[in-house]
Write an enzyme that holds these catalytic residues in place. Structure first.
Site, PDB file in Angstrom:
ATOM      1  N   ARG A  40      -8.102   1.382  17.020  1.00 24.97           N
ATOM      2  CA  ARG A  40      -8.809   0.100  17.175  1.00 24.97           C
ATOM      3  C   ARG A  40      -9.024  -0.267  18.639  1.00 24.97           C
ATOM      4  O   ARG A  40     -10.019  -0.903  18.983  1.00 24.97           O
ATOM      5  CB  ARG A  40      -8.048  -1.007  16.452  1.00 24.97           C
ATOM      6  CG  ARG A  40      -8.197  -0.847  14.953  1.00 24.97           C
ATOM      7  CD  ARG A  40      -7.480  -1.909  14.200  1.00 24.97           C
ATOM      8  NE  ARG A  40      -7.854  -1.829  12.793  1.00 24.97           N
ATOM      9  CZ  ARG A  40      -7.202  -2.428  11.808  1.00 24.97           C
ATOM     10  NH1 ARG A  40      -6.137  -3.156  12.061  1.00 24.97           N
ATOM     11  NH2 ARG A  40      -7.616  -2.310  10.572  1.00 24.97           N
ATOM     12  N   LYS A 201      -8.437  -2.114  -9.449  1.00 25.00           N
ATOM     13  CA  LYS A 201      -8.674  -3.227 -10.371  1.00 25.00           C
ATOM     14  C   LYS A 201     -10.105  -3.720 -10.450  1.00 25.00           C
ATOM     15  O   LYS A 201     -10.771  -3.865  -9.434  1.00 25.00           O
ATOM     16  CB  LYS A 201      -7.813  -4.404  -9.932  1.00 25.00           C
ATOM     17  CG  LYS A 201      -6.338  -4.190 -10.122  1.00 25.00           C
ATOM     18  CD  LYS A 201      -5.687  -5.475  -9.753  1.00 25.00           C
ATOM     19  CE  LYS A 201      -4.189  -5.462  -9.859  1.00 25.00           C
ATOM     20  NZ  LYS A 201      -3.665  -6.601  -9.102  1.00 25.00           N
ATOM     21  N   GLY A 353     -10.724   0.083   4.085  1.00 24.08           N
ATOM     22  CA  GLY A 353      -9.553   0.208   3.226  1.00 24.08           C
ATOM     23  C   GLY A 353      -9.366   1.613   2.687  1.00 24.08           C
ATOM     24  O   GLY A 353      -9.542   2.595   3.412  1.00 24.08           O
ATOM     25  N   GLY A 376     -11.237  -6.139   3.855  1.00 26.25           N
ATOM     26  CA  GLY A 376     -11.587  -7.411   3.220  1.00 26.25           C
ATOM     27  C   GLY A 376     -12.967  -7.889   3.621  1.00 26.25           C
ATOM     28  O   GLY A 376     -13.747  -8.378   2.798  1.00 26.25           O
TER      29      GLY A 376
HETATM   30  P1  AMP Z   1      -8.400  -0.569  -4.146  1.00 28.76           P
HETATM   31  O1  AMP Z   1      -7.464  -1.076  -3.099  1.00 28.76           O
HETATM   32  O2  AMP Z   1      -8.746  -1.553  -5.204  1.00 28.76           O
HETATM   33  O3  AMP Z   1      -9.615   0.120  -3.548  1.00 28.76           O
HETATM   34  O4  AMP Z   1      -7.593   0.524  -4.957  1.00 28.76           O
HETATM   35  C1  AMP Z   1      -7.124   1.688  -4.362  1.00 28.76           C
HETATM   36  C2  AMP Z   1      -6.010   2.219  -5.178  1.00 28.76           C
HETATM   37  O5  AMP Z   1      -6.444   2.454  -6.497  1.00 28.76           O
HETATM   38  C3  AMP Z   1      -5.475   3.521  -4.669  1.00 28.76           C
HETATM   39  O6  AMP Z   1      -4.179   3.329  -4.188  1.00 28.76           O
HETATM   40  C4  AMP Z   1      -5.511   4.437  -5.881  1.00 28.76           C
HETATM   41  O7  AMP Z   1      -4.337   5.192  -6.029  1.00 28.76           O
HETATM   42  C5  AMP Z   1      -5.631   3.457  -7.030  1.00 28.76           C
HETATM   43  N1  AMP Z   1      -6.238   4.103  -8.199  1.00 28.76           N
HETATM   44  C6  AMP Z   1      -7.372   4.800  -8.256  1.00 28.76           C
HETATM   45  N2  AMP Z   1      -7.570   5.292  -9.489  1.00 28.76           N
HETATM   46  C7  AMP Z   1      -6.519   4.917 -10.249  1.00 28.76           C
HETATM   47  C8  AMP Z   1      -6.143   5.147 -11.599  1.00 28.76           C
HETATM   48  N3  AMP Z   1      -6.912   5.873 -12.411  1.00 28.76           N
HETATM   49  N4  AMP Z   1      -4.992   4.595 -12.032  1.00 28.76           N
HETATM   50  C9  AMP Z   1      -4.224   3.872 -11.192  1.00 28.76           C
HETATM   51  N5  AMP Z   1      -4.526   3.614  -9.910  1.00 28.76           N
HETATM   52  C10 AMP Z   1      -5.656   4.143  -9.434  1.00 28.76           C
END
Ligand code: AMP
Length: 396
Positions: A40, A201, A353, A376
């Site tokens: 950064r 999620k 992220g 974010g």
């Molecule tokens: P996000 O921060 O919402 O972009 O989510 C990223 C996280 O989602 C990562 O740490 C992944 O390990 C998790 N992830 C991706 N696919 C799956 C899955 N099929 N089941 C559980 N976690 C998942």
């Protein structure tokens, strides 16, 4: 939201004092305080160099960590001043406070070509509360404000937005690049416009999906959130991640996609596991997922279909991994997607992220048009929300 903002190229900075909001929120070794990645700080150099070389006196400021208004010596920006000085090859004067006597005296004495770094902004609670007195005192030290910390533009803090009430505000080179590329993708994308959304999620990405359904030609869904959509379609998903309370929303989005003629793609096969573990045995499943299994990654047929859907795209935006890419056995879907982007010839944008670290970890970073530096912030950008730290800049 107007993304066409004035940059440092649109103002003469010679002889001016510039309050420069940087993102020096660097990772540190918890025990020694040593900076573990100076990425950064390196990224901030072009804007700083430009300002110094054009006769500005730079008053740089940033937050570091989450001191929440307390003076926490562990979170001092002093190590950043040292590293910045090494990278610039010149002295970086360091203030022992933010808007206190030391900062004010050093800012007043600052000469063109010199740079001062203020102490951690978040040592003062008024920074995050956007206190107008705090913002005004910060602003009073300078003649113009330059915003170059994209990671915080979605926050209405004193140093990201508040100071713009008192100073003419411009974007630095980092923020200018973010808003030019992402703004164009959202307002006037080269088509077909494909959005790839993954991650854990649905609930985190609701607003993004909703906004992109109005802009994209194709939406590709992967990762843990795919299972709530599949369940909504009546599929068996075993022990996969499910957000029961989002099933109605998922149905609504599927309907909206149909009504708008958006090609909405969901996984047709999966790499499953009996448990969520790095050493779990990967098992392929097509269609339904067995009751004792959970989906951990998209399967090979899905990966091939997604790569085909990306081919020929004009613009691709990607946010969120296709599977649990942190575990090697379940990283192939994410790798295939990264490869498809790298080979696409489209304008490719990867949101910050996890997807950014996946692309970097898997070695495709240099083939991507733009990797956003703000997790974010880039998510809120894709949601179509007004970003206070961008809205406050002067319109071009
Ligand atoms: P996000 O921060 O919402 O972009 O989510 C990223 C996280 O989602 C990562 O740490 C992944 O390990 C998790 N992830 C991706 N696919 C799956 C899955 N099929 N089941 C559980 N976690 C998942």
């Amino acid at each position: 939201m107007n993304y066409n903002k004035k940059t440092i190229y649109d103002v003469s900075v010679e002889g001016k004092k510039v309050l420069l909001r940087c993102d020096f929120n660097v990772p540190q070794n918890k025990e020694t305080g040593e900076i573990t990645s100076d990425k950064r700080i390196v990224a901030a150099i072009p804007t700083i160099r430009y300002l110094l070389d054009h006769g500005a006196a730079v008053i740089a400021c940033s937050h570091l960590g989450k001191p929440k208004g307390e003076w926490k010596t562990k979170l001092t920006l002093a190590p950043v001043a040292k590293r910045l000085s090494e990278l610039l090859g010149q002295e970086v004067i360091f203030a022992k406070d933010i808007i206190g006597e030391d900062a004010k005296a050093k800012a007043a004495a600052l000469q063109p070509g010199q740079i001062l770094l203020l102490e951690n902004l978040r040592f003062d609670i008024r920074e995050e509360k956007n206190g107008s007195d705090f913002a005004k005192e910060l602003a009073d030290m300078a003649d113009i404000f330059v915003s170059d910390a994209f990671g915080t533009v979605h926050r209405a803090h004193a140093s990201t937005a508040g100071v713009a009430a008192y100073l003419p505000a411009y974007s630095g080179l980092l923020v200018a690049k973010e808003i030019a590329i992402m703004g164009k993708a959202l307002e006037d994308p080269k088509r077909p416009f494909v959005a790839i959304l993954g991650g854990a999620k649905v609930s985190d990405k609701i607003a993004v999906i909703n906004n992109l359904l109005e802009k994209a030609d194709t939406i590709i869904i992967g990762g843990g959130m795919a299972y709530t959509f599949l369940k909504a379609q009546g599929r068996e998903i075993g022990k996969s991640l499910l957000e029961e309370d989002r099933l109605d929303y998922a149905r609504e989005m599927l309907k909206k996609a149909e009504e708008r003629g958006v090609n909405f793609l969901l996984p047709v096969d999966h790499i499953c596991a009996a448990e969520f573990a790095a050493d779990a045995t990967p098992v392929e499943a097509e269609g339904d997922i067995p009751a004792d299994m959970m989906g951990m990654d998209i399967g090979p047929k899905t990966a091939a279909a997604y790569a085909a859907a990306v081919k020929g795209a004009g613009t691709i935006v990607w946010n969120g991994p296709m599977g649990v890419f942190e575990f090697d056995a379940f990283a192939e879907g994410t790798r295939a997607m990264a490869r498809a982007l790298a080979e696409s010839g489209a304008v490719t944008i990867v949101g910050g992220g996890d997807s950014a670290s996946a692309v970097e970890k898997l070695g495709f970073a240099d083939k991507i048009t733009h990797i956003s530096t703000g997790g974010g912030a880039s998510l809120e950008f894709l949601e179509g929300k007004e970003l206070p730290g961008v809205a406050c800049l002067l319109d071009a």
